[in-house]
Scaffold this motif. Sequence first.
Motif, PDB file in Angstrom:
ATOM      1  N   LEU A  77      40.073  26.891  -9.762  1.00 57.16           N
ATOM      2  CA  LEU A  77      39.761  25.637  -9.387  1.00 57.16           C
ATOM      3  C   LEU A  77      38.898  25.594  -8.109  1.00 57.16           C
ATOM      4  O   LEU A  77      37.739  25.030  -8.003  1.00 57.16           O
ATOM      5  N   LYS A  78      39.559  26.366  -7.144  1.00 60.52           N
ATOM      6  CA  LYS A  78      38.720  26.362  -5.586  1.00 60.52           C
ATOM      7  C   LYS A  78      37.254  26.994  -5.979  1.00 60.52           C
ATOM      8  O   LYS A  78      36.476  26.493  -5.161  1.00 60.52           O
ATOM      9  N   LEU A  79      37.282  28.114  -6.644  1.00 64.64           N
ATOM     10  CA  LEU A  79      36.025  28.659  -6.945  1.00 64.64           C
ATOM     11  C   LEU A  79      35.040  28.050  -7.436  1.00 64.64           C
ATOM     12  O   LEU A  79      33.746  27.651  -7.267  1.00 64.64           O
ATOM     13  N   ALA A  80      35.506  27.215  -8.481  1.00 61.17           N
ATOM     14  CA  ALA A  80      34.496  26.330  -9.364  1.00 61.17           C
ATOM     15  C   ALA A  80      34.020  25.150  -8.402  1.00 61.17           C
ATOM     16  O   ALA A  80      33.092  24.789  -8.606  1.00 61.17           O
ATOM     17  N   LEU A  81      34.849  24.777  -7.657  1.00 57.30           N
ATOM     18  CA  LEU A  81      34.471  23.720  -6.764  1.00 57.30           C
ATOM     19  C   LEU A  81      33.412  24.084  -5.684  1.00 57.30           C
ATOM     20  O   LEU A  81      32.495  23.245  -5.309  1.00 57.30           O
ATOM     21  N   GLY A 113      34.188  33.383   3.595  1.00 59.95           N
ATOM     22  CA  GLY A 113      35.598  33.946   3.836  1.00 59.95           C
ATOM     23  C   GLY A 113      36.377  34.316   2.385  1.00 59.95           C
ATOM     24  O   GLY A 113      36.895  35.254   2.520  1.00 59.95           O
ATOM     25  N   LEU A 114      36.223  33.377   1.593  1.00 55.43           N
ATOM     26  CA  LEU A 114      37.247  33.424   0.427  1.00 55.43           C
ATOM     27  C   LEU A 114      36.616  34.736  -0.333  1.00 55.43           C
ATOM     28  O   LEU A 114      37.163  35.581  -1.046  1.00 55.43           O
ATOM     29  N   LYS A 115      35.311  34.670  -0.549  1.00 55.57           N
ATOM     30  CA  LYS A 115      34.777  36.098  -1.440  1.00 55.57           C
ATOM     31  C   LYS A 115      34.864  37.326  -0.611  1.00 55.57           C
ATOM     32  O   LYS A 115      34.969  38.166  -1.375  1.00 55.57           O
ATOM     33  N   ASP A 159      48.055  32.228   3.369  1.00 52.05           N
ATOM     34  CA  ASP A 159      47.718  30.762   3.366  1.00 52.05           C
ATOM     35  C   ASP A 159      46.260  30.613   3.790  1.00 52.05           C
ATOM     36  O   ASP A 159      45.788  31.048   4.979  1.00 52.05           O
ATOM     37  N   PHE A 160      45.323  30.150   2.938  1.00 55.40           N
ATOM     38  CA  PHE A 160      43.860  29.937   3.026  1.00 55.40           C
ATOM     39  C   PHE A 160      43.535  28.347   3.402  1.00 55.40           C
ATOM     40  O   PHE A 160      43.425  27.799   2.426  1.00 55.40           O
ATOM     41  N   VAL A 161      43.726  28.291   4.592  1.00 50.13           N
ATOM     42  CA  VAL A 161      43.243  26.917   5.049  1.00 50.13           C
ATOM     43  C   VAL A 161      41.505  26.649   5.070  1.00 50.13           C
ATOM     44  O   VAL A 161      40.986  27.354   5.823  1.00 50.13           O
ATOM     45  N   SER A 162      41.211  25.500   4.293  1.00 52.57           N
ATOM     46  CA  SER A 162      39.630  25.501   4.058  1.00 52.57           C
ATOM     47  C   SER A 162      39.506  24.165   3.384  1.00 52.57           C
ATOM     48  O   SER A 162      40.257  23.547   3.265  1.00 52.57           O
ATOM     49  N   ASP A 163      38.091  23.995   3.382  1.00 53.25           N
ATOM     50  CA  ASP A 163      37.520  22.622   2.671  1.00 53.25           C
ATOM     51  C   ASP A 163      36.388  23.185   1.949  1.00 53.25           C
ATOM     52  O   ASP A 163      35.833  24.311   2.084  1.00 53.25           O
ATOM     53  N   VAL A 164      36.469  22.308   0.632  1.00 54.07           N
ATOM     54  CA  VAL A 164      35.495  22.626  -0.102  1.00 54.07           C
ATOM     55  C   VAL A 164      33.860  22.607   0.001  1.00 54.07           C
ATOM     56  O   VAL A 164      33.017  22.818  -0.801  1.00 54.07           O
ATOM     57  N   SER A 165      33.758  21.730   1.287  1.00 51.22           N
ATOM     58  CA  SER A 165      32.379  21.543   1.704  1.00 51.22           C
ATOM     59  C   SER A 165      31.893  22.473   2.899  1.00 51.22           C
ATOM     60  O   SER A 165      31.041  22.156   3.510  1.00 51.22           O
ATOM     61  N   GLN A 177      40.490  34.345  11.660  1.00 55.12           N
ATOM     62  CA  GLN A 177      39.615  32.960  11.728  1.00 55.12           C
ATOM     63  C   GLN A 177      38.203  33.281  11.432  1.00 55.12           C
ATOM     64  O   GLN A 177      37.743  34.253  11.695  1.00 55.12           O
ATOM     65  N   GLY A 178      37.607  32.527  10.518  1.00 56.91           N
ATOM     66  CA  GLY A 178      36.302  32.654  10.248  1.00 56.91           C
ATOM     67  C   GLY A 178      35.834  33.339   8.980  1.00 56.91           C
ATOM     68  O   GLY A 178      36.686  34.118   8.153  1.00 56.91           O
ATOM     69  N   GLY A 179      34.758  33.504   8.611  1.00 59.89           N
ATOM     70  CA  GLY A 179      34.063  34.286   7.404  1.00 59.89           C
ATOM     71  C   GLY A 179      33.932  35.414   7.773  1.00 59.89           C
ATOM     72  O   GLY A 179      32.745  36.146   7.743  1.00 59.89           O
ATOM     73  N   GLN A 180      35.036  36.130   8.047  1.00 59.58           N
ATOM     74  CA  GLN A 180      34.832  37.712   8.316  1.00 59.58           C
ATOM     75  C   GLN A 180      34.344  38.661   7.031  1.00 59.58           C
ATOM     76  O   GLN A 180      34.494  38.384   5.881  1.00 59.58           O
ATOM     77  N   PRO A 181      33.725  39.589   7.288  1.00 59.22           N
ATOM     78  CA  PRO A 181      33.458  40.585   6.160  1.00 59.22           C
ATOM     79  C   PRO A 181      34.676  41.354   5.918  1.00 59.22           C
ATOM     80  O   PRO A 181      35.671  41.458   6.232  1.00 59.22           O
ATOM     81  N   PRO A 182      34.382  41.814   4.552  1.00 58.25           N
ATOM     82  CA  PRO A 182      35.652  42.283   3.869  1.00 58.25           C
ATOM     83  C   PRO A 182      36.554  43.423   4.347  1.00 58.25           C
ATOM     84  O   PRO A 182      37.565  43.475   4.372  1.00 58.25           O
TER      85      PRO A 182
END
Length: 215
Positions: A118-122, A17-19, A4-10, A193-198
Amino acid sequence: MKIDFVSDVSCPWCAIGLKSLEQALAQVPELPVTLHFQPFELNPQMAPEGEEINAHLARKYGAGPAQLEQTREAIRQRGEALGFTFTKGARDRIYNTFDAHRLLHWAGELGGDAQLKLKLALLKAYFTEGQNPGSHALLQSVAEAQGQDAEEVRAILASDRYAREVREAEAFWQAQGIHSVPAIIINERHLIQGGQPPEVFVQALRQIAQETSKT
């Protein structure tokens, strides 16, 4: 394995984190994973017209111009290393993202990779192109570009469909203690939590998979 990836598009760290997670998953193809995007609004009370970003961040975090520029450059560099472009100067306003989350909820019901695309596009529309992710015209255009039914998208945006589901999901995750994003929950038990590295994601995924196989 459920993620589950809890996040906002802004949220720029959510894009990072997603990348990072995408790159990590590519390194562990042996792990079957289902990815679900869960809603979180950084600014749920934001007016539809949004707010100038520097004024907003200064008021919210007490950050001065030099600190803001330093943070933006760090984010830009992290994004570049992951193949995501944060265009300098493109993001000049913060917007309301509730309708984007309604559309993402619908995309999640479609199955496959519809929600991820859609998430990536937004994220690209906002951070790379500087567009308004709260705009119905933008949401319509982005969804259509991902191959979604134009009439269905228009009907969703013109109604309050999925508003209750999004608010309930937001309340659920906040009740679980999620108050900042991105928050990545694996198998409903393990939080990153957070934008961790791969490499952080790779290590966690392998460890959780190993532990799961022993139970």
